[in-house]
Motif scaffolding. Sequence first.
Motif, mmCIF file in Angstrom:
data_model
loop_
_atom_site.group_PDB
_atom_site.id
_atom_site.type_symbol
_atom_site.label_atom_id
_atom_site.label_comp_id
_atom_site.label_asym_id
_atom_site.label_seq_id
_atom_site.Cartn_x
_atom_site.Cartn_y
_atom_site.Cartn_z
ATOM 1 N N GLY A 117 6.323 -3.381 9.852
ATOM 2 C CA GLY A 117 5.294 -4.171 9.193
ATOM 3 C C GLY A 117 5.336 -4.104 7.680
ATOM 4 N N SER A 118 6.165 -3.212 7.141
ATOM 5 C CA SER A 118 6.189 -2.989 5.700
ATOM 6 C C SER A 118 7.429 -3.551 5.011
ATOM 7 C CB SER A 118 6.110 -1.480 5.414
ATOM 8 O OG SER A 118 4.929 -0.925 5.944
ATOM 9 N N ALA A 165 11.479 -5.413 -4.007
ATOM 10 C CA ALA A 165 10.185 -5.861 -3.491
ATOM 11 C C ALA A 165 9.395 -4.647 -3.005
ATOM 12 C CB ALA A 165 10.369 -6.851 -2.348
ATOM 13 N N ASP A 166 8.099 -4.672 -3.225
ATOM 14 C CA ASP A 166 7.236 -3.610 -2.704
ATOM 15 C C ASP A 166 7.194 -3.680 -1.181
ATOM 16 O OD1 ASP A 166 6.608 -2.726 -5.256
ATOM 17 O OD2 ASP A 166 4.844 -4.027 -5.415
ATOM 18 N N SER A 167 7.157 -2.516 -0.548
ATOM 19 C CA SER A 167 7.086 -2.473 0.924
ATOM 20 C C SER A 167 6.225 -1.293 1.371
ATOM 21 C CB SER A 167 8.490 -2.367 1.523
ATOM 22 O OG SER A 167 9.210 -1.285 0.936
ATOM 23 N N PRO A 168 4.940 -1.297 1.002
ATOM 24 C CA PRO A 168 4.096 -0.134 1.285
ATOM 25 C C PRO A 168 3.663 -0.053 2.746
ATOM 26 C CG PRO A 168 2.787 -1.874 0.293
ATOM 27 C CD PRO A 168 4.211 -2.358 0.269
ATOM 28 N N TRP A 169 3.557 1.175 3.233
ATOM 29 C CA TRP A 169 2.790 1.411 4.464
ATOM 30 C C TRP A 169 1.320 1.241 4.110
ATOM 31 C CZ3 TRP A 169 4.546 6.831 6.639
ATOM 32 C CH2 TRP A 169 5.751 6.694 7.352
ATOM 33 N N ARG A 170 0.574 0.494 4.892
ATOM 34 C CA ARG A 170 -0.880 0.385 4.743
ATOM 35 C C ARG A 170 -1.491 0.864 6.058
ATOM 36 N NH1 ARG A 170 -1.923 -2.248 0.079
ATOM 37 N NH2 ARG A 170 -0.260 -3.573 -0.766
ATOM 38 N N LEU A 171 -1.928 2.102 6.051
ATOM 39 C CA LEU A 171 -2.345 2.764 7.284
ATOM 40 C C LEU A 171 -3.863 2.796 7.394
ATOM 41 C CD1 LEU A 171 0.176 5.754 7.229
ATOM 42 C CD2 LEU A 171 0.493 3.432 8.140
ATOM 43 N N GLU A 172 -4.339 2.388 8.575
ATOM 44 C CA GLU A 172 -5.772 2.316 8.893
ATOM 45 C C GLU A 172 -6.106 3.361 9.956
ATOM 46 O OE1 GLU A 172 -7.803 0.135 7.424
ATOM 47 O OE2 GLU A 172 -6.292 -1.046 6.314
ATOM 48 N N PRO A 173 -7.399 3.528 10.278
ATOM 49 C CA PRO A 173 -7.753 4.504 11.316
ATOM 50 C C PRO A 173 -7.030 4.287 12.648
ATOM 51 C CG PRO A 173 -9.702 3.890 10.089
ATOM 52 C CD PRO A 173 -8.601 3.005 9.588
ATOM 53 N N GLY A 174 -6.642 3.046 12.947
ATOM 54 C CA GLY A 174 -5.886 2.804 14.175
ATOM 55 C C GLY A 174 -4.499 3.418 14.162
ATOM 56 N N ASP A 175 -4.047 3.833 12.982
ATOM 57 C CA ASP A 175 -2.748 4.502 12.843
ATOM 58 C C ASP A 175 -2.924 6.018 12.788
ATOM 59 O OD1 ASP A 175 -1.214 2.006 12.433
ATOM 60 O OD2 ASP A 175 -2.346 1.901 10.546
ATOM 61 N N ALA A 205 30.245 -6.309 -0.185
ATOM 62 C CA ALA A 205 29.214 -6.753 0.751
ATOM 63 C C ALA A 205 27.827 -6.573 0.152
ATOM 64 C CB ALA A 205 29.308 -5.950 2.050
ATOM 65 N N PRO A 206 26.935 -7.565 0.277
ATOM 66 C CA PRO A 206 25.550 -7.366 -0.149
ATOM 67 C C PRO A 206 24.954 -6.154 0.550
ATOM 68 C CG PRO A 206 25.937 -9.661 0.438
ATOM 69 C CD PRO A 206 27.159 -8.899 0.865
ATOM 70 N N ALA A 207 23.977 -5.533 -0.113
ATOM 71 C CA ALA A 207 23.345 -4.328 0.422
ATOM 72 C C ALA A 207 21.837 -4.518 0.454
ATOM 73 C CB ALA A 207 23.710 -3.118 -0.423
ATOM 74 N N LEU A 208 21.229 -4.220 1.602
ATOM 75 C CA LEU A 208 19.775 -4.291 1.777
ATOM 76 C C LEU A 208 19.283 -2.905 2.137
ATOM 77 C CD1 LEU A 208 17.136 -5.930 2.019
ATOM 78 C CD2 LEU A 208 17.746 -6.369 4.413
ATOM 79 N N PHE A 209 18.619 -2.243 1.185
ATOM 80 C CA PHE A 209 18.131 -0.879 1.376
ATOM 81 C C PHE A 209 16.602 -0.916 1.417
ATOM 82 C CE2 PHE A 209 22.132 0.294 -1.132
ATOM 83 C CZ PHE A 209 22.879 0.475 0.023
ATOM 84 N N ALA A 210 16.037 -0.578 2.561
ATOM 85 C CA ALA A 210 14.599 -0.695 2.775
ATOM 86 C C ALA A 210 13.909 0.670 2.675
ATOM 87 C CB ALA A 210 14.324 -1.300 4.153
ATOM 88 N N LEU A 211 12.632 0.615 2.299
ATOM 89 C CA LEU A 211 11.699 1.732 2.442
ATOM 90 C C LEU A 211 12.125 2.999 1.715
ATOM 91 C CD1 LEU A 211 10.694 1.293 6.194
ATOM 92 C CD2 LEU A 211 9.399 0.605 4.174
ATOM 93 N N SER A 212 12.428 2.859 0.427
ATOM 94 C CA SER A 212 12.630 4.025 -0.419
ATOM 95 C C SER A 212 11.288 4.407 -1.043
ATOM 96 C CB SER A 212 13.636 3.726 -1.536
ATOM 97 O OG SER A 212 14.910 3.448 -0.997
ATOM 98 N N VAL A 213 10.897 5.663 -0.927
ATOM 99 C CA VAL A 213 9.597 6.067 -1.464
ATOM 100 C C VAL A 213 9.599 5.972 -2.983
ATOM 101 C CG1 VAL A 213 9.032 7.568 0.484
ATOM 102 C CG2 VAL A 213 10.206 8.525 -1.510
#
Length: 270
Positions: A21-22, A204-214, A140-148
């Motif tokens: 989702g992020s 691009a920003d890709s934050p976790w947005r965590l709610e009580p359901g998580d 080759a293009p590189a797609l690196f996701a979810l680096s803190v």
Amino acid sequence: MSVVIPVSADWLTLREDADAGSRSRALAVKAGRMLRPPVVVHDLGTGTGSMVRWSAPLLPGPQTWVLHDWNDALLQHAAAAAAHDRDGRAVAVRTRAGELGLLQGADLAGASLVTASALLDVLSADEVGAVVAACIAAGAPALFALSVTGRVTLDPIDPGDGVFEAAFNDHQRRLVEDRHLLGPDAATVVADLFRAAGWSVRVADSPWRLEPGDAALITEWLDGWLAAAVAQRPALREWAAEYARMRMAQLAADRLRVVVHHVDLLAWPS
């Protein structure tokens, strides 16, 4: 130079929905527009294969994925999970066990795209340099996701937030044997390396947005976040225990929200 990254399959499974989702769909779709079939994707530090399952449906096919990881058990887990391209065709999967610190351009020969998720920030400067150099050599293009990024936002706020964030970030940048980890600096270092080679980079920003359901993920994340902070600064131990009790009470009362900030990065030859 070698790198072995300990990781739990349970943790990877717990975080998969939040990761999915992020991550930036816009960057993945942009990467997909650069590809011509047949598509060969090399996924680095593949873990349980969450990047395959998330990105394959956003990319053209037919697709073959080459999964790289040091952990053969995780590789077999990842290879057994089904994934499909954006036209619904099953993707082919190959596995390759090996240490990412030894990656060379020849290991990515024939790649259409290189991907990774939640990987760069656990590598050293030499290791991310090897990864970037291998991508450039392969063209080759590189797609690196979810680096803190090192930023965490908790609601309600508390004076301890910044203290534990700083200690955690120092832990992420620690020296492990002869490896100086990049932690939250990794995405910036990688972007600079690609730009220095004349490549285009988009972030691009890709934050976790965590709610009580998580709640399960928040609990596991908070435990690890505080444990790392205390490992870096043992004097925080008693405060961390008190802070954890407070945050768990807020979570049980459906009052706690957590944002863990990440960035995704796409680099391609100009």
